[in-house]
Design an enzyme around this catalytic site. Sequence first.
Site, PDB file in Angstrom:
ATOM      1  N   CYS A 218       1.019  -1.064  -0.105  1.00 18.63           N
ATOM      2  CA  CYS A 218       0.184   0.001  -0.100  1.00 18.63           C
ATOM      3  C   CYS A 218       0.914   1.128   0.127  1.00 18.63           C
ATOM      4  O   CYS A 218       2.034   1.107   0.334  1.00 18.63           O
ATOM      5  CB  CYS A 218      -1.072   0.246   1.295  1.00 18.63           C
ATOM      6  SG  CYS A 218      -0.136  -0.150   2.757  1.00 18.63           S
TER       7      CYS A 218
ATOM      8  N   HIS B 106      -2.451   6.106  15.682  1.00 14.23           N
ATOM      9  CA  HIS B 106      -0.923   6.310  16.138  1.00 14.23           C
ATOM     10  C   HIS B 106      -0.186   7.796  15.733  1.00 14.23           C
ATOM     11  O   HIS B 106      -1.144   8.620  14.902  1.00 14.23           O
ATOM     12  CB  HIS B 106      -0.260   5.203  15.120  1.00 14.23           C
ATOM     13  CG  HIS B 106      -0.593   5.038  13.681  1.00 14.23           C
ATOM     14  ND1 HIS B 106      -1.528   4.585  13.404  1.00 14.23           N
ATOM     15  CD2 HIS B 106       0.036   5.923  12.769  1.00 14.23           C
ATOM     16  CE1 HIS B 106      -1.544   4.676  11.897  1.00 14.23           C
ATOM     17  NE2 HIS B 106      -0.571   5.197  11.706  1.00 14.23           N
TER      18      HIS B 106
END
Length: 683
Positions: A4, A599
């Site tokens: 990705c 995150h």
Amino acid sequence: MTACPTGIAHTYMAAEKLAQAAQALGIEMKVETQGSIGAENVLSDNDVTNADGVIIAADKDVDRSRFVGKKVLVVGVAEGIHHPERLIEQVQSAPVHGAGGGGGGANGDATPLTTGGGGGKERSAVYKALMNGVSYMIPFVVVGGLLIAISLALGGDATAKGYAIPEGTFWARVFAIGVVGFTLMIPILSGYIAYAIGDRPALVPGMIGGWIANTGELYDSKAGAGFIGAIVTGFLAGYLVLWIKKVKVPKFARPIMPIIVIPIVATTTLGLFFIYVIGKPISWVFTHLTDWLSGMTGTSAILLGAILGLMIAFDMGGPVNKTAFLFGAGLIATGNQTVMGMCAAAIPVMPLGQGLATLLRRRLYSEQERETGMAALFMGMFGISEGAIPFAAARPAQVIPANMLGGAVAGAFAGLTSVQDAVPHGGPIVAVLGAVGGVPMFFLAVVIGTVVTAITTNALIDIKERRNRGAAALVPAAAGASAGAGAVVAEPVLAGVGAGSGAGAGTEVAGSGAVPAETSPTPPAVTETTEDEALSGYLTAQTVKVQLAADSKDAAIREMAAMLATTGKVADPDALVAAAFAREDQGTTGLGEEIAIPHAKTDAVTAPIVGFARSAEGVEWGSLDGTKAKLIFMITVPEAAAGDEHLRILALLSRKLMDTEFRDRLSAAPDEAAILQVLGEIQ
């Protein structure tokens, strides 16, 4: 093979889903992941030889040369996550990959493919080739531009010949190093566009073609073709090599074709074609634009400023830009400094505007683009317009018109207010050093042009994304074929972070401890944690919450940040929350399957920490599959430790959380100790 663009969670989620589907269908599969920490569980020659088919689930270009003669199915990474069984069925009837090259379509012929815009379909070959060149060019732009800017700031002086650094000084040598970076960036752009299309044989003609395009002296022009010329030579070189590869040659000549014959023929042909065919129009444009501008010096200052701004912003170093710049510089000696004032106001607008655009709408840009945007802001302050080239090369249809509009506004305003510039240079630096007449109006012109550029760029990008999403929604899913029982190789192609799991007897499984020889082994800390720790000791009973009180994403992030702060490893909780929010602005961290992994990389924490919380009702997180997040992990690492360790934790979590049985046990665990026991299985 899975991959990705960010090389983090989705790479490993697709790998895990494909492996699980293969196991359920009784098919052997090995999955290679190409993540941000490198390729893992790499497919060997034997793996490929024995495979019945290859699935490439990726949103970026990947070298397919090793799959010649195999059935190859190429899709987006989202397809690997949401429809793994269908892909395994479809690969049985996929077309056979030919020997046409490494960067083209599924058949190796670089035929443009349908762009699904995020709907899971593969990007077009043209788009991926262009982005390949841009990604390799960016470091040269940043390094070269920043070195030039720093040397000008610390060692430069405003002179009648421009903003210059005294010869023989330390900063002159730093400046020279920066110039090398800028000199190489155009050939790099061209070379790696060609490489993505025609593989290694296209690299040499692409780079040499880019050098020729940027060297106007070779075709009697005072200015090279710049980055636009490099894009042209890159595509010409790539497709020329593909065409030459199709020529039938005797068997004895085949070994020398890719290393001698093809590069020499393609380089010579492309070079001469550019010099004698393309170069002539470029020289003609330069000459006639100069004559045309000379005839406009008596017209409206606003009109002339707008035209000069348009030209300055169009190709940033190409013939149109150079025509306007040299026209303004040449008039300084005659006592007319207003024309250069118009040019000087337009010169910094492109990098400043693109940098500002990345700050205003961060979610529209990748992390690499945002970093390049910060560098572009710095370069813009010193009049280095090339800082905007990576943006213009990646999105020419959106960025170039926005640049031109901003440049025209800045130039017109400078003409209206009679701004003057006594040296042939642009940007705020010349005003700071006293070379500009009408300093307040000069800065106002730059600011207005910058804002116009930024807002227009983001508006055009947003319009394009909306259209792509609409088009993707209209693309029907391809019909599947009947599945066979043979072995299937699934190859991750996105820039993912870890390895996926394989399944089946005798199959090497990514994530099962197998590590390629060229990568570092996973740190053993995972297996050394105590019963009240998990994930290398980063997650403890203190950072586990059985029931989250928050009912919204923002509140959940704040609640989890407060929980992490109890460890004493969070120096600034508010800064941690801000960093997590900023990450969400770039794109949701809701992964689907009722999972979210927010995150943050920030020096608000002094050491890596992982928190986990459950939500019985679920929190709306914007996941692609529409599910609310019930299992929420929060990963925080200091900037200095944000490399492989950050990505490794994400990869470990992403792979394991694709296991439905594991998620069920995690949801059912009654208390912190039981949760840690389940999470302790992640290795």
